[in-house]
Design a protein around this motif. Sequence first.
Motif, PDB file in Angstrom:
ATOM      1  N   ARG A   1      47.108  21.623-104.862  1.00  0.00           N
ATOM      2  CA  ARG A   1      46.905  20.175-104.814  1.00  0.00           C
ATOM      3  C   ARG A   1      45.441  19.852-104.515  1.00  0.00           C
ATOM      4  N   ALA A   2      44.815  20.604-103.637  1.00  0.00           N
ATOM      5  CA  ALA A   2      43.411  20.356-103.298  1.00  0.00           C
ATOM      6  C   ALA A   2      42.523  20.502-104.541  1.00  0.00           C
ATOM      7  N   VAL A   3      42.795  21.531-105.350  1.00  0.00           N
ATOM      8  CA  VAL A   3      42.016  21.703-106.580  1.00  0.00           C
ATOM      9  C   VAL A   3      42.257  20.532-107.522  1.00  0.00           C
ATOM     10  N   ALA A   4      43.518  20.094-107.640  1.00  0.00           N
ATOM     11  CA  ALA A   4      43.841  18.961-108.503  1.00  0.00           C
ATOM     12  C   ALA A   4      43.168  17.682-108.004  1.00  0.00           C
ATOM     13  N   VAL A   5      43.149  17.483-106.689  1.00  0.00           N
ATOM     14  CA  VAL A   5      42.446  16.316-106.115  1.00  0.00           C
ATOM     15  C   VAL A   5      40.960  16.381-106.458  1.00  0.00           C
ATOM     16  N   GLY A   6      40.389  17.593-106.417  1.00  0.00           N
ATOM     17  CA  GLY A   6      38.982  17.754-106.783  1.00  0.00           C
ATOM     18  C   GLY A   6      38.709  17.359-108.214  1.00  0.00           C
TER      19      GLY A   6
ATOM     20  N   GLY B   1      38.285  17.039-103.050  1.00  0.00           N
ATOM     21  CA  GLY B   1      39.009  18.305-103.100  1.00  0.00           C
ATOM     22  C   GLY B   1      38.684  19.189-101.919  1.00  0.00           C
ATOM     23  N   LEU B   2      37.408  19.258-101.540  1.00  0.00           N
ATOM     24  CA  LEU B   2      37.005  20.068-100.390  1.00  0.00           C
ATOM     25  C   LEU B   2      37.596  19.523 -99.095  1.00  0.00           C
ATOM     26  N   ALA B   3      37.708  18.216 -98.996  1.00  0.00           N
ATOM     27  CA  ALA B   3      38.309  17.611 -97.809  1.00  0.00           C
ATOM     28  C   ALA B   3      39.794  17.971 -97.723  1.00  0.00           C
ATOM     29  N   ALA B   4      40.477  18.003 -98.879  1.00  0.00           N
ATOM     30  CA  ALA B   4      41.892  18.377 -98.887  1.00  0.00           C
ATOM     31  C   ALA B   4      42.069  19.863 -98.597  1.00  0.00           C
ATOM     32  N   LEU B   5      41.058  20.651 -98.954  1.00  0.00           N
ATOM     33  CA  LEU B   5      41.114  22.096 -98.758  1.00  0.00           C
ATOM     34  C   LEU B   5      40.816  22.494 -97.310  1.00  0.00           C
ATOM     35  N   ALA B   6      40.002  21.698 -96.640  1.00  0.00           N
ATOM     36  CA  ALA B   6      39.483  22.062 -95.317  1.00  0.00           C
ATOM     37  C   ALA B   6      40.548  22.468 -94.291  1.00  0.00           C
ATOM     38  N   PRO B   7      41.698  21.787 -94.204  1.00  0.00           N
ATOM     39  CA  PRO B   7      42.673  22.159 -93.160  1.00  0.00           C
ATOM     40  C   PRO B   7      43.406  23.470 -93.428  1.00  0.00           C
ATOM     41  N   LEU B   8      43.280  24.034 -94.618  1.00  0.00           N
ATOM     42  CA  LEU B   8      44.069  25.219 -94.965  1.00  0.00           C
ATOM     43  C   LEU B   8      43.479  26.477 -94.349  1.00  0.00           C
ATOM     44  N   ASP B   9      44.351  27.411 -93.999  1.00  0.00           N
ATOM     45  CA  ASP B   9      43.961  28.678 -93.380  1.00  0.00           C
ATOM     46  C   ASP B   9      43.015  29.449 -94.308  1.00  0.00           C
ATOM     47  N   ALA B  10      41.924  29.947 -93.740  1.00  0.00           N
ATOM     48  CA  ALA B  10      40.933  30.675 -94.535  1.00  0.00           C
ATOM     49  C   ALA B  10      41.487  31.953 -95.146  1.00  0.00           C
ATOM     50  N   SER B  11      42.568  32.491 -94.582  1.00  0.00           N
ATOM     51  CA  SER B  11      43.141  33.735 -95.101  1.00  0.00           C
ATOM     52  C   SER B  11      44.115  33.510 -96.258  1.00  0.00           C
ATOM     53  N   LEU B  12      44.380  32.264 -96.594  1.00  0.00           N
ATOM     54  CA  LEU B  12      45.309  31.964 -97.679  1.00  0.00           C
ATOM     55  C   LEU B  12      44.772  32.532 -98.993  1.00  0.00           C
ATOM     56  N   PRO B  13      45.576  33.316 -99.721  1.00  0.00           N
ATOM     57  CA  PRO B  13      45.104  33.896-100.988  1.00  0.00           C
ATOM     58  C   PRO B  13      44.541  32.840-101.933  1.00  0.00           C
ATOM     59  N   ARG B  14      43.393  33.130-102.510  1.00  0.00           N
ATOM     60  CA  ARG B  14      42.686  32.296-103.492  1.00  0.00           C
ATOM     61  C   ARG B  14      42.050  31.034-102.886  1.00  0.00           C
ATOM     62  N   ARG B  15      42.152  30.858-101.562  1.00  0.00           N
ATOM     63  CA  ARG B  15      41.500  29.688-100.974  1.00  0.00           C
ATOM     64  C   ARG B  15      39.991  29.759-101.152  1.00  0.00           C
ATOM     65  N   THR B  16      39.404  30.935-100.917  1.00  0.00           N
ATOM     66  CA  THR B  16      37.958  31.084-101.028  1.00  0.00           C
ATOM     67  C   THR B  16      37.500  30.838-102.459  1.00  0.00           C
TER      68      THR B  16
END
Length: 392
Positions: free
Chosen positions: A314-319, A327-342
């Motif tokens: 969803r964060a990518v879609a918002v971006g 999109g980066l604001a929607a991504l910010a709360p997610l755990d850094a270890s989540l696969p493909r987050r980086t």
Amino acid sequence: MDEALLRSLTPSVLGILVRRGADFAAAEDAVQDALVEAVRVWPADPSPSSAGRGYPVRDAKGWLVTVAWRKFLDANRADAARRRREDLVDEEPAPGPVTGVDDTLRIYFLCAHPSLTPSSAVALTLRAVGGLTTRQIAQAYLVPEATMAQRISRAKRTVSDVRFDRPGDVATVLRVLYLVFNEGYSGDVDLAAEAIRLTRQLAAAIDHPEVAGLLALMLLHHARRAGRTAPDGSLVPLAEQDRGRWDRTLIAEGVGILQAALARDRLGEFQAQAAVAALHADAQTAAETDWVQIVEWYDELLRLTDSPVVRLNRAVAVGEADGPRAGLAALAPLDASLPRRTAAEAYLHERDGDLPTAARLYAEAAQKAANLAERDYLTRQAARLNTRMGGR
């Protein structure tokens, strides 16, 4: 030899043996033996002229049931339980048409029983429902045949005491089939195609909107398969794929199945995922993608599942819909270890014009990649941005 016919009959034949009183593990072995016998004795030409030469033109299912039951009895005679063996011999049905009861759905439920681990459920489903050999399943999952045989044996023992008349969990079956689909292609078995075949079979056995939703999702993803890789085998992201290589027939079928499921107003997660896939498939170019609607469908998915992976997508879609900073604001709360987050963060920073940060994150994402193709792609993205910055 009509291998597709053999494999399509496997679950119903297995169900008949279990209904007659065979325990699941022994019945499954007997059905596999019957399939081997069919391959050996059925002629390659299933024409009427082959009648009497081994090919059961009139009743292939009945032939398999008869042979499997005899294989079961033969194996049972080797057991110490003589009294039970004699009872089973006495109970052998007379030759003739087999029962019209279709136990396919119950076999699906049994193979995806909650007591099984996901990997065991997948292996048992491919063997007992899909009719694949242990060797084929082992090759597909890149493990030794002995390892897969042990996994399947343990799974059969686990479900042997499960009552056959208990209701099953459709959601568990669907998760197992989706696991099979996501394995793609390996060895001499196309697991994505096999998952589609099994889901079609399940859809014929049960009228359920989420089964239809999963089938639609598989078809829509499978339709894009030819465009996902370049001639050299490298990964091609969705936005860069040649949409002329997509299978429009599969897309049309998937959209039709999805629309019929959505019309029933019983939304589930697979229907929502299929709706996202349909919006991607409907866009003639990447620029024409309706990202606003995709965000809305991800909102529905979050309501249904609240999954971190859905939040990432969803964060990518918002971006795409509202700009990279949103999109980066929607991504910010997610755990850094989540696969493909980086990787997602790298992409959004590139969209925002922050090339140094994007290059660093692409390189970091490459180190975390789950497979070689993904790692190579992310490494190339980092190198591309570094080259671009060096040329300034």
